[in-house]
Write an enzyme that holds these catalytic residues in place. Structure first.
Site, short mmCIF file in Angstrom:
data_model
loop_
_atom_site.label_atom_id
_atom_site.label_comp_id
_atom_site.label_asym_id
_atom_site.label_seq_id
_atom_site.Cartn_x
_atom_site.Cartn_y
_atom_site.Cartn_z
N HIS A 1 -13.46 -5.26 2.71
CA HIS A 1 -12.51 -4.52 3.55
C HIS A 1 -13.14 -3.21 3.99
O HIS A 1 -13.78 -2.53 3.20
CB HIS A 1 -11.23 -4.25 2.74
CG HIS A 1 -10.21 -3.43 3.46
ND1 HIS A 1 -9.83 -3.67 4.77
CD2 HIS A 1 -9.46 -2.37 3.05
CE1 HIS A 1 -8.90 -2.80 5.12
NE2 HIS A 1 -8.66 -1.99 4.10
N GLU B 1 2.68 5.09 -4.02
CA GLU B 1 2.71 6.03 -5.15
C GLU B 1 4.07 6.73 -5.32
O GLU B 1 4.36 7.11 -6.47
CB GLU B 1 1.59 7.06 -4.98
CG GLU B 1 0.20 6.51 -5.13
CD GLU B 1 -0.25 5.65 -3.95
OE1 GLU B 1 -1.02 4.70 -4.15
OE2 GLU B 1 0.21 5.91 -2.81
N ASP C 1 0.85 -1.18 0.00
CA ASP C 1 0.00 0.00 0.00
C ASP C 1 0.89 1.25 0.00
O ASP C 1 2.12 1.16 0.15
CB ASP C 1 -0.88 -0.05 1.26
CG ASP C 1 -1.99 0.99 1.26
OD1 ASP C 1 -2.27 1.58 0.20
OD2 ASP C 1 -2.59 1.20 2.33
#
Length: 926
Positions: free
Chosen positions: A666, A513, A510
């Site tokens: 989730h 970026e 996660d």
């Protein structure tokens, strides 16, 4: 004077061009005549435009400003290519004309809206000239020269043009600096050894101004015409425009919106960014690839291999402009001619996706906020108690000590190793989250990941050579440099240490970026043209460093300015490699940030969505777009991540999510739980039933993933892929197919007990009952009570299914049930790929079984084309044949009679087959 031409299929010869293979023209290069010139049309156009401007001025209160020159007035609004794309600037006539462009002021636009550019290129704007063109073994090499400088600094006067006719359906065109090397994406691409012999495309050039004219030979359709606007190639601003043959364009991710892009002055930005999925924002990944449907049902695709910050401007001409701020213009064009083939050809360049382990295709459950390993365990036990299928249990960052990677909260998650052991005993798997930001504030000697990474020099550095420090969940952090091979080894060692304590099975990467809670770093970013380039694409936050690291940060391969969009891909590559070395099995990996070729290493989830009906609807175009991008293992957070779901929304979302290729529920902390066990008995049963349906279809789904891995087929598939000649399918993104055969029509609105869906022409069979629906290609209203998801099987298909268990491991031992959906000609076809579900390279090593099923003349045949010992462990138990027109008198299995039943809806059921999958057989009904 140079002119830019709008070329249509009916006007292929409006300029002098050089055919492929023609000898270079040494002098007197052909000049393009303006497309509007001829037989006095220029005078008429000017007169008409002048009258139009006068009328508009009267009705609009005079906002048009001074009258523009005639050469500007003749350019239709839809064909005005933007000469001043800078955002946050009020474009004045003075600014515009300082660039040598046309200025015609239009009406004011609402905040955030785009429209007809006020400042646009005139027909005679200076561009490059093709000075020479020579043959090479694979194609051509040319020299482009610009005589007049453009308006961005350091524009490059001489460019090299490389053209390679790589295959009959793939063309490679590359434009770069003729004198100096430039950054190019470090992506492995195929190198061809010989020129295509019979290309289905025709490539021509305009010499002055330079332009590429690409046509499909069979239809004459112009696929690319870059003469519509000037080519600009400066050090930090590269721009090329083209006309498009239609308005039906898809791809160009990652964005949230409909599958089909609007060409109504729509700019799509590609710069990886951590932000909850929102329309018009640049999101987590960058995919500079589009697929376009042409009139008549042909399709082609275009891939720009460039990882710099980029935007793609779409306009109603129809036309498209690529703008990027670094690298080179490296284009691959794929000629299809059908959309499935375009995506296969694209993946032949970027790489086919990895074959996932079978358990990756089961149901996964996660939340941020279990609060402890015992809380996590409680949910697992509840799922087992209700016998609800589940393969993967996940934890978010709350398992960590202080949100630091490779640590465990010894107070709240002390029993995590025991939980993982229990999962493994029950045939289940454990997946945990990791972030690339490494805490930098622990006392020296107390946190090995940072200390060792610092010692080896494995973090992103500032321009001063010190680790760049940002802020993420643990506080101040350094960022691992995955472009450095040494970082891969350090990452592996960290994972090995943790795996020895908590033997995880898969990883969830996660924040890659990379995300940063600061803009740039704790010290901001230095002045300079990397962090403040001459042109910044329309990125969220108006800065390259908005909620990420400085573009000037130094990495092993290059500066972050060039590598930012590759960060998630490089981390995925390192993580997949580590998982293989640690477990010796196929890696399971889900990544938030992605780039072309990501499917070779990971799947993707669509990010931090919300518990809203709109988010559920948008998940379908999201997963279909990633099918186009070569990342078939994709899904959204079922029931929504943030906010509180409702029982109705979560039930409908579980039904849809059971048909995401990657299926995970989730949600976030401090919201009520949303796993299936917490709802009413009716909702819980509906969720359980649809998961059992998914598990029954695992043999079919697994085979689709094999075909994706082998040749780049899509798994979740837009309807127009199978029905490209039916234009009614081109805009559909509220339904989808699994493969060729299974149509999924979910309910996407609250408070309804029916759904309207498109049923393409032909016979379709209800998945559950076998009842037939004959469609002429029309919208049909289907009953959809809360407990029901509409599924239909396409005629001519054979689906391998299996009696479902509560895990993939339990399911795999159960008998197979084959569903045959007869065509109007009483034929059908299907296949099954079968292996052990987790070993590496089973297909490549021959450790698999492949069986083809066929029906013709009332005989079902199973043919084993390749066999392995795994196939001896499973039997084919039952067979259902939909569309049998009349009751048979008997059914013969290899000549021996078998019991059967025949229903009024023309369904023939044959039971007690008991045939090993490894044995071919025939079954006949008389």
């Amino acid at each position: 004077m140079k002119s830019y031409q709008r070329l249509t299929a009916a006007q292929p010869a409006a300029c002098r061009v050089e055919e492929e293979g023609a000898a270079p023209v040494p002098s007197g290069h052909g000049k393009l005549a303006p497309w509007w010139v001829g037989s006095g049309l220029l005078v008429a156009a000017v007169l008409l435009s002048t009258i139009t401007v006068w009328v508009l001025r009267q009705v609009s209160g005079g906002w048009l400003g001074p009258t523009a020159p005639p050469k500007c007035l003749v350019v239709p609004e839809s064909h005005r290519f933007d000469c001043y794309p800078e955002r946050r600037v009020v474009v004045t006539q003075e600014l515009c004309e300082s660039r040598g462009c046309c200025f015609i002021q239009g009406p004011p636009l609402a905040e955030g809206k785009q429209g007809v550019p006020w400042c646009f290129y005139p027909p005679d704007f200076p561009s490059y000239t093709l000075e020479s063109l020579n043959q090479t073994a694979l194609g051509m090499v040319g020299l482009l020269v610009r005589r007049e400088k453009a308006y961005y600094p350091r524009d490059i006067q001489k460019l090299r043009l490389d053209v390679e006719f790589e295959t009959d359906t793939r063309l490679h065109i590359k434009i770069t600096d003729a004198a100096n090397p430039r950054y190019e994406v470090p992506l492995d691409v195929p190198r061809v050894m010989k020129r295509a012999e019979n290309p289905i495309y025709s490539l021509n050039f305009s010499w002055d101004p330079f332009g590429v004219l690409l046509q499909r030979k069979a239809t004459g359709t112009v696929l690319l015409n870059t003469t519509v606007a000037p080519l600009i190639f400066a050090d930090q601003f590269l721009q090329i425009s083209t006309s498009l043959p239609s308005k039906f364009l898809y791809g160009l991710g990652e964005h949230r919106g409909s599958l089909l892009h609007s060409l109504d002055w729509n700019t799509l930005t590609l710069w990886a960014r951590d932000v909850s999925p929102t329309e018009s924002f640049n999101l987590y990944g960058a995919h500079p690839f589009y697929l376009l449907m042409e009139e008549g049902g042909n399709a082609h695709g275009v891939f720009l291999l460039n990882s710099n910050a980029m935007e793609v401007a779409l306009q109603p001409a129809p036309g498209l402009t690529w703008r990027t701020i670094g690298g080179v213009l490296d284009f691959y064009i794929f000629l299809g001619p059908d959309p499935n083939m375009v995506i296969q050809q694209y993946q032949q360049v970027i790489g086919f996706p990895a074959m996932p382990p079978i358990w990756a295709l089961g149901f996964h459950l996660c939340r941020w906020g279990y609060r402890s390993s015992n809380g996590t365990w409680q949910t697992v036990r509840a799922m087992r108690n209700y016998q609800i299928p589940q393969d993967g249990q996940w934890n978010d960052i709350d398992y960590m000590d202080g949100y630091r990677d490779f640590t465990l909260d010894s107070q709240r998650f002390s029993s995590l190793p025991s939980l993982v052991e229990d999962l493994h005993k029950h045939g289940q798997r454990y997946v945990m989250i990791l972030d690339p930001g490494i805490s930098s504030t622990s006392p020296h000697g107390s946190y090995w990941p940072f200390d060792e990474g610092l010692r080896r020099g494995l973090f992103l550095n500032t321009t001063q050579g010190q680790p760049l420090i940002g802020q993420v969940w643990p506080g101040f952090t350094a960022f691992a440099d995955f472009s450095n091979p040494d970082t891969h080894q350090w990452w592996l060692e960290n994972l090995q240490h943790f795996h020895a304590h908590v033997p995880f099975d898969g990883l969830w990467i996660d924040m890659n970026e990379p995300s940063n809670f600061m803009d740039g770093s704790e010290d901001g970013c230095p002045p300079g043209e990397l962090d403040n380039p001459p042109y910044t694409p329309a990125v969220l936050g108006d800065s390259l460093s908005a909620k990420t690291v400085c573009a000037s940060a130094k990495q092993k391969v290059s500066v972050h300015y060039n590598l930012h969009n590759l960060y998630g891909l490089m981390e995925a590559k390192a993580t997949a490699s580590a998982l293989i070395q640690i477990r010796g099995k196929r890696p399971f990996l889900i990544s938030r940030s992605t780039f072309p070729s990501q499917g070779r290493y990971s799947g993707h989830w669509l990010g931090d969505n919300r518990s809203q009906w709109k988010d559920m609807r948008y998940s379908i175009p999201g997963l279909l777009s990633f099918s186009l991008f070569g990342i078939p293992l994709v899904g959204a957070d079922i029931c929504g991540f943030s906010g509180s779901t409702s029982e109705e929304l979560c039930t409908r979302w579980m039904q849809l999510g059971a048909f995401y290729p990657f299926s995970r529920n989730h949600n976030t902390q401090n919201e009520k739980a949303q796993d299936p066990t917490v709802f009413s008995p009716a909702a819980r049963t509906a969720m359980k039933d649809v998961l059992l349906t998914r598990y029954s279809l695992l043999p079919f789904l697994y085979t689709l993933f094999h075909r994706a891995h082998l040749q780049g087929d899509t798994v979740a598939r837009p309807l127009f892929f199978e029905f490209p000649r039916d234009e009614a399918t081109w805009e559909l993104d509220r339904q989808f197919l699994w493969g060729q055969s299974l149509l999924v029509t979910p309910v996407l609105e609250p408070g309804v007990d029916s759904v309207i869906g498109y049923v393409p022409q032909g016979t379709w069979y209800d998945f559950y009952t076998g009842s037939s629906v004959n469609s002429s290609g029309e919208m049909l209203k289907m009953s959809a009570p809360l407990e029901h998801l509409n599924l239909h099987i396409r005629e001519g298909s054979i689906l391998p299914t299996q009696k479902p268990g509560t895990t993939t491991e339990a399911t795999r031992g159960n008998p197979l049930h084959l569903i045959v959906a007869l065509s109007s000609r009483a034929t059908a076809w299907g296949d099954l790929f079968w292996d052990d579900g987790e070993s590496l390279d089973t297909f490549e090593k021959g450790n698999y079984s492949y069986v083809v099923f066929n029906v013709t003349q009332d005989i079902f045949t199973s043919t084993v084309l390749h066999a392995s010992t795994e196939a001896t462990k499973v039997t084919i138990g039952t067979l259902s044949i939909f569309g049998v027109q009349k009751p048979p008198s008997k059914v013969l299995l290899n000549g021996q009679e078998k019991p059967f039943s025949y229903l009024d809806n023309q369904v023939l059921n044959v039971s007690d087959l008991g045939v090993s999958l490894s044995q071919g057989f025939s079954l006949q009904w008389l």
